[in-house]
Enzyme design. Structure first.
Site, mmCIF file in Angstrom:
data_model
loop_
_atom_site.group_PDB
_atom_site.id
_atom_site.type_symbol
_atom_site.label_atom_id
_atom_site.label_comp_id
_atom_site.label_asym_id
_atom_site.label_seq_id
_atom_site.Cartn_x
_atom_site.Cartn_y
_atom_site.Cartn_z
ATOM 1 N N ALA A 171 0.725 -1.197 -0.023
ATOM 2 C CA ALA A 171 0.137 0.019 0.087
ATOM 3 C C ALA A 171 0.965 1.432 -0.052
ATOM 4 O O ALA A 171 1.165 1.839 0.861
ATOM 5 C CB ALA A 171 -0.967 -0.120 1.299
ATOM 6 N N ALA A 222 1.153 4.392 -1.799
ATOM 7 C CA ALA A 222 0.818 5.845 -1.854
ATOM 8 C C ALA A 222 1.033 6.633 -0.469
ATOM 9 O O ALA A 222 0.424 5.794 0.684
ATOM 10 C CB ALA A 222 -0.424 6.194 -2.492
ATOM 11 N N GLY A 245 4.091 7.530 -0.850
ATOM 12 C CA GLY A 245 5.572 7.135 -1.480
ATOM 13 C C GLY A 245 6.435 7.361 -0.451
ATOM 14 O O GLY A 245 7.692 7.324 -0.702
ATOM 15 N N SER A 246 6.146 7.655 0.932
ATOM 16 C CA SER A 246 7.269 7.803 1.839
ATOM 17 C C SER A 246 8.185 6.526 2.250
ATOM 18 O O SER A 246 9.155 6.655 1.935
ATOM 19 C CB SER A 246 6.587 8.397 3.253
ATOM 20 O OG SER A 246 5.610 7.458 3.608
ATOM 21 N N GLU A 297 -0.541 -0.047 -5.236
ATOM 22 C CA GLU A 297 -1.552 1.213 -4.541
ATOM 23 C C GLU A 297 -2.993 0.936 -5.318
ATOM 24 O O GLU A 297 -3.122 0.758 -6.631
ATOM 25 C CB GLU A 297 -1.110 2.745 -4.888
ATOM 26 C CG GLU A 297 -2.194 3.647 -4.447
ATOM 27 C CD GLU A 297 -2.617 3.394 -2.757
ATOM 28 O OE1 GLU A 297 -3.639 3.266 -2.653
ATOM 29 O OE2 GLU A 297 -1.697 3.163 -2.170
ATOM 30 N N CYS A 323 -1.121 1.152 12.525
ATOM 31 C CA CYS A 323 -1.286 2.590 13.121
ATOM 32 C C CYS A 323 -2.737 2.434 14.113
ATOM 33 O O CYS A 323 -3.062 3.383 14.385
ATOM 34 C CB CYS A 323 -1.681 3.583 11.973
ATOM 35 S SG CYS A 323 -3.132 3.244 11.203
#
Length: 262
Positions: free
Chosen positions: A125, A127, A129-130, A149, A219
Protein backbone atom coordinates in the site's frame (compact mmCIF):
# COMPACT_ATOMS: atom_id res chain seq x y z
CA UNK A 1 -4.26 17.87 17.24
CA UNK A 2 -5.71 20.56 19.48
CA UNK A 3 -6.37 20.58 23.24
CA UNK A 4 -10.09 20.46 22.50
CA UNK A 5 -9.83 17.47 20.15
CA UNK A 6 -12.57 14.97 21.00
CA UNK A 7 -11.45 11.51 22.09
CA UNK A 8 -14.41 9.09 22.40
CA UNK A 9 -14.97 7.72 25.88
CA UNK A 10 -15.24 4.13 24.65
CA UNK A 11 -11.89 4.55 22.91
CA UNK A 12 -10.29 5.83 26.14
CA UNK A 13 -11.82 2.97 28.15
CA UNK A 14 -10.45 0.49 25.65
CA UNK A 15 -6.95 1.98 25.93
CA UNK A 16 -7.18 2.06 29.74
CA UNK A 17 -7.96 -1.67 29.75
CA UNK A 18 -4.80 -2.56 27.79
CA UNK A 19 -2.39 0.11 29.04
CA UNK A 20 0.54 -1.18 31.14
CA UNK A 21 0.14 -0.24 34.79
CA UNK A 22 3.30 1.87 34.93
CA UNK A 23 1.94 4.27 32.28
CA UNK A 24 -0.47 7.18 32.77
CA UNK A 25 -3.73 7.76 30.93
CA UNK A 26 -3.34 11.50 31.47
CA UNK A 27 0.05 11.37 29.77
CA UNK A 28 -1.45 9.30 26.96
CA UNK A 29 -4.25 11.80 26.32
CA UNK A 30 -1.79 14.69 26.48
CA UNK A 31 0.40 12.91 23.94
CA UNK A 32 -2.55 12.36 21.60
CA UNK A 33 -3.36 16.07 21.71
CA UNK A 34 0.20 17.31 21.33
CA UNK A 35 1.08 18.36 17.73
CA UNK A 36 3.67 16.17 16.05
CA UNK A 37 7.13 17.62 15.50
CA UNK A 38 7.84 18.42 11.84
CA UNK A 39 10.24 15.85 10.46
CA UNK A 40 11.95 15.22 7.14
CA UNK A 41 14.08 12.50 5.58
CA UNK A 42 17.13 13.32 3.45
CA UNK A 43 16.94 11.63 0.04
CA UNK A 44 20.37 10.06 -0.34
CA UNK A 45 19.63 9.17 -3.96
CA UNK A 46 20.29 12.85 -4.70
CA UNK A 47 22.43 14.22 -1.83
CA UNK A 48 24.42 12.90 1.14
CA UNK A 49 23.33 13.75 4.68
CA UNK A 50 26.48 15.83 5.45
CA UNK A 51 26.09 17.80 2.21
CA UNK A 52 22.41 18.43 2.96
CA UNK A 53 23.16 19.66 6.50
CA UNK A 54 25.85 21.98 5.15
CA UNK A 55 23.54 23.28 2.43
CA UNK A 56 20.67 24.09 4.80
CA UNK A 57 22.72 25.59 7.66
CA UNK A 58 22.87 29.12 6.14
CA UNK A 59 19.05 29.08 5.92
CA UNK A 60 18.75 28.58 9.68
CA UNK A 61 17.51 24.98 9.53
CA UNK A 62 17.97 23.18 12.85
CA UNK A 63 18.12 19.43 12.20
CA UNK A 64 17.80 17.11 15.20
CA UNK A 65 18.51 13.44 14.34
CA UNK A 66 15.72 10.88 14.52
CA UNK A 67 17.36 8.02 16.46
CA UNK A 68 15.78 5.20 14.42
CA UNK A 69 16.57 6.60 10.95
CA UNK A 70 20.05 7.72 9.90
CA UNK A 71 18.60 10.03 7.26
CA UNK A 72 15.68 11.35 9.36
CA UNK A 73 15.59 14.67 11.21
CA UNK A 74 13.17 16.72 13.24
CA UNK A 75 13.17 20.17 11.68
CA UNK A 76 12.96 23.69 13.08
CA UNK A 77 13.22 26.59 10.60
CA UNK A 78 14.19 30.17 11.42
CA UNK A 79 12.19 31.43 8.43
CA UNK A 80 8.89 29.74 7.57
CA UNK A 81 7.65 32.33 5.10
CA UNK A 82 7.96 29.73 2.34
CA UNK A 83 5.92 26.55 2.94
CA UNK A 84 8.21 23.57 3.41
CA UNK A 85 6.72 21.78 0.42
CA UNK A 86 7.42 24.78 -1.81
CA UNK A 87 11.13 25.08 -1.02
CA UNK A 88 13.51 24.51 -3.90
CA UNK A 89 15.20 21.65 -2.06
CA UNK A 90 11.89 19.80 -1.67
CA UNK A 91 10.77 20.41 -5.23
CA UNK A 92 14.01 18.99 -6.60
CA UNK A 93 13.77 15.93 -4.36
CA UNK A 94 16.60 16.51 -1.88
CA UNK A 95 14.32 15.59 1.02
CA UNK A 96 10.93 14.04 1.76
CA UNK A 97 8.48 15.43 4.34
CA UNK A 98 7.80 12.34 6.44
CA UNK A 99 6.60 11.71 9.98
CA UNK A 100 9.37 10.26 12.14
CA UNK A 101 7.17 7.32 13.19
CA UNK A 102 6.59 6.48 9.53
CA UNK A 103 10.33 5.87 9.12
CA UNK A 104 10.28 2.97 11.60
CA UNK A 105 8.85 0.13 9.45
CA UNK A 106 11.55 0.53 6.80
CA UNK A 107 14.24 0.73 9.48
CA UNK A 108 12.89 -2.51 10.96
CA UNK A 109 12.94 -4.19 7.55
CA UNK A 110 16.53 -3.27 6.74
CA UNK A 111 17.73 -4.13 10.26
CA UNK A 112 17.53 -7.77 9.14
CA UNK A 113 20.71 -9.25 7.69
CA UNK A 114 18.52 -11.33 5.37
CA UNK A 115 17.46 -8.31 3.32
CA UNK A 116 19.42 -7.96 0.10
CA UNK A 117 19.70 -4.41 -1.18
CA UNK A 118 19.70 -5.71 -4.73
CA UNK A 119 16.77 -8.10 -4.18
CA UNK A 120 13.02 -7.73 -4.74
CA UNK A 121 10.73 -5.95 -2.29
CA UNK A 122 7.01 -5.13 -2.24
CA UNK A 123 5.24 -2.11 -0.76
CA UNK A 124 1.65 -3.37 -0.72
CA UNK A 125 0.00 0.00 0.00
CA UNK A 126 2.55 2.46 -1.32
CA UNK A 127 0.93 5.91 -1.73
CA UNK A 128 1.92 8.63 -1.21
CA UNK A 129 5.43 7.21 -1.40
CA UNK A 130 7.20 7.95 1.89
CA UNK A 131 8.15 4.33 2.61
CA UNK A 132 8.61 3.50 -1.09
CA UNK A 133 11.17 6.27 -1.58
CA UNK A 134 12.83 5.42 1.75
CA UNK A 135 13.21 1.80 0.69
CA UNK A 136 14.54 2.82 -2.74
CA UNK A 137 17.17 5.04 -1.14
CA UNK A 138 18.35 2.21 1.13
CA UNK A 139 18.47 -0.06 -1.93
CA UNK A 140 20.51 2.64 -3.72
CA UNK A 141 18.22 2.17 -6.72
CA UNK A 142 19.42 -1.43 -7.07
CA UNK A 143 17.27 -4.56 -7.33
CA UNK A 144 13.52 -4.29 -7.86
CA UNK A 145 10.88 -2.52 -5.79
CA UNK A 146 7.18 -3.10 -6.52
CA UNK A 147 5.01 -0.19 -5.36
CA UNK A 148 1.35 -1.23 -5.28
CA UNK A 149 -1.56 1.15 -4.71
CA UNK A 150 -5.27 0.37 -5.02
CA UNK A 151 -6.56 3.96 -5.26
CA UNK A 152 -6.32 5.38 -8.77
CA UNK A 153 -6.18 8.97 -7.55
CA UNK A 154 -3.36 8.17 -5.09
CA UNK A 155 -1.35 6.57 -7.87
CA UNK A 156 -0.75 10.05 -9.27
CA UNK A 157 0.92 11.45 -6.16
CA UNK A 158 2.86 8.20 -5.72
CA UNK A 159 4.19 8.51 -9.25
CA UNK A 160 5.05 12.19 -8.73
CA UNK A 161 7.02 11.48 -5.55
CA UNK A 162 8.87 8.56 -7.14
CA UNK A 163 9.94 10.80 -10.03
CA UNK A 164 10.78 13.79 -7.78
CA UNK A 165 13.05 11.64 -5.62
CA UNK A 166 14.88 10.07 -8.57
CA UNK A 167 13.75 6.50 -7.91
CA UNK A 168 14.53 4.27 -10.88
CA UNK A 169 14.26 0.70 -9.53
CA UNK A 170 10.49 0.74 -8.99
CA UNK A 171 7.57 -0.83 -10.82
CA UNK A 172 4.12 0.55 -10.00
CA UNK A 173 1.10 -1.77 -9.82
CA UNK A 174 -2.60 -1.12 -9.28
CA UNK A 175 -4.19 -4.10 -7.54
CA UNK A 176 -6.62 -4.61 -4.66
CA UNK A 177 -4.35 -5.60 -1.76
CA UNK A 178 -7.35 -5.75 0.60
CA UNK A 179 -6.31 -2.53 2.28
CA UNK A 180 -9.00 -0.74 4.23
CA UNK A 181 -9.61 2.99 4.59
CA UNK A 182 -10.42 5.10 7.60
CA UNK A 183 -13.35 3.89 9.71
CA UNK A 184 -15.16 5.14 12.77
CA UNK A 185 -13.60 3.40 15.76
CA UNK A 186 -15.62 0.72 17.48
CA UNK A 187 -14.98 -2.65 19.07
CA UNK A 188 -17.06 -4.26 16.32
CA UNK A 189 -14.89 -2.72 13.60
CA UNK A 190 -11.73 -3.99 15.30
CA UNK A 191 -12.83 -7.59 14.76
CA UNK A 192 -13.56 -6.93 11.09
CA UNK A 193 -10.31 -5.04 10.53
CA UNK A 194 -8.24 -7.65 12.38
CA UNK A 195 -9.67 -10.35 10.10
CA UNK A 196 -8.64 -8.33 7.05
CA UNK A 197 -5.18 -7.71 8.51
CA UNK A 198 -4.77 -11.40 9.29
CA UNK A 199 -5.58 -12.23 5.68
CA UNK A 200 -3.09 -9.63 4.43
CA UNK A 201 -0.38 -10.92 6.74
CA UNK A 202 -0.91 -14.52 5.67
CA UNK A 203 -0.87 -13.49 2.01
CA UNK A 204 2.38 -11.58 2.50
CA UNK A 205 3.87 -14.59 4.32
CA UNK A 206 3.01 -16.90 1.43
CA UNK A 207 4.63 -14.38 -0.96
CA UNK A 208 7.98 -14.59 0.87
CA UNK A 209 10.77 -16.65 -0.58
CA UNK A 210 12.54 -19.06 1.85
CA UNK A 211 14.52 -17.02 4.36
CA UNK A 212 12.62 -13.84 3.53
CA UNK A 213 11.74 -11.07 5.98
CA UNK A 214 8.26 -9.67 6.71
CA UNK A 215 7.48 -6.51 8.69
CA UNK A 216 3.94 -6.12 10.06
CA UNK A 217 3.14 -2.50 10.91
CA UNK A 218 -0.17 -0.89 11.89
CA UNK A 219 -1.38 2.54 13.01
CA UNK A 220 -3.59 1.15 15.78
CA UNK A 221 -3.17 0.48 19.50
CA UNK A 222 -5.54 -2.50 19.72
CA UNK A 223 -4.13 -5.85 20.82
CA UNK A 224 -6.53 -7.60 18.44
CA UNK A 225 -4.94 -5.88 15.43
CA UNK A 226 -1.35 -6.21 16.62
CA UNK A 227 -0.17 -9.01 18.92
CA UNK A 228 -3.20 -11.19 18.18
CA UNK A 229 -2.71 -10.98 14.42
CA UNK A 230 0.97 -11.86 14.77
CA UNK A 231 0.11 -14.73 17.11
CA UNK A 232 -2.41 -16.08 14.60
CA UNK A 233 0.39 -16.35 12.03
CA UNK A 234 2.61 -18.21 14.49
CA UNK A 235 -0.25 -20.53 15.48
CA UNK A 236 -0.95 -21.37 11.85
CA UNK A 237 2.58 -21.82 10.53
CA UNK A 238 4.53 -22.80 13.64
CA UNK A 239 8.20 -23.53 13.00
CA UNK A 240 7.97 -22.21 9.45
CA UNK A 241 8.61 -18.72 10.83
CA UNK A 242 10.48 -17.00 13.63
CA UNK A 243 9.93 -13.60 15.29
CA UNK A 244 12.81 -11.14 15.70
CA UNK A 245 12.69 -8.76 18.67
CA UNK A 246 13.00 -5.05 17.86
CA UNK A 247 14.27 -4.18 21.36
CA UNK A 248 17.70 -3.24 19.95
CA UNK A 249 16.46 -1.53 16.78
CA UNK A 250 17.61 1.88 18.06
CA UNK A 251 18.83 3.26 21.42
CA UNK A 252 16.03 3.00 23.93
CA UNK A 253 13.80 0.88 21.69
CA UNK A 254 13.40 -1.71 24.43
CA UNK A 255 11.46 0.78 26.53
CA UNK A 256 8.73 0.87 23.87
CA UNK A 257 8.65 -2.85 23.14
CA UNK A 258 5.98 -5.32 24.18
CA UNK A 259 7.05 -8.53 25.99
CA UNK A 260 7.07 -10.22 22.56
CA UNK A 261 9.63 -7.75 21.24
CA UNK A 262 7.14 -5.85 19.04
Amino acid sequence: MHDNTYLPEHFLRHIADIMPTHLSMDAFVASCRRPLRRSIRVNTLKISVPDFVTRMAPLGWQLDPVPWCETGFWLTRADESVPLGNTAEHLCGLFYIQEASSMLPVTALFASERIKHDGMLLDAAAAPGSKTTQVAALMDNQGMLVANEFSSSRLKVLSANIQRCGVTNVGMTHFDAKVFGQRNWSLESIKEIAAVQQGLLESAFHALKPGGVLVYSTCTLSLQENQAVCQSLQDKFGDALSVDSLASLFPGAGQACTPEGY
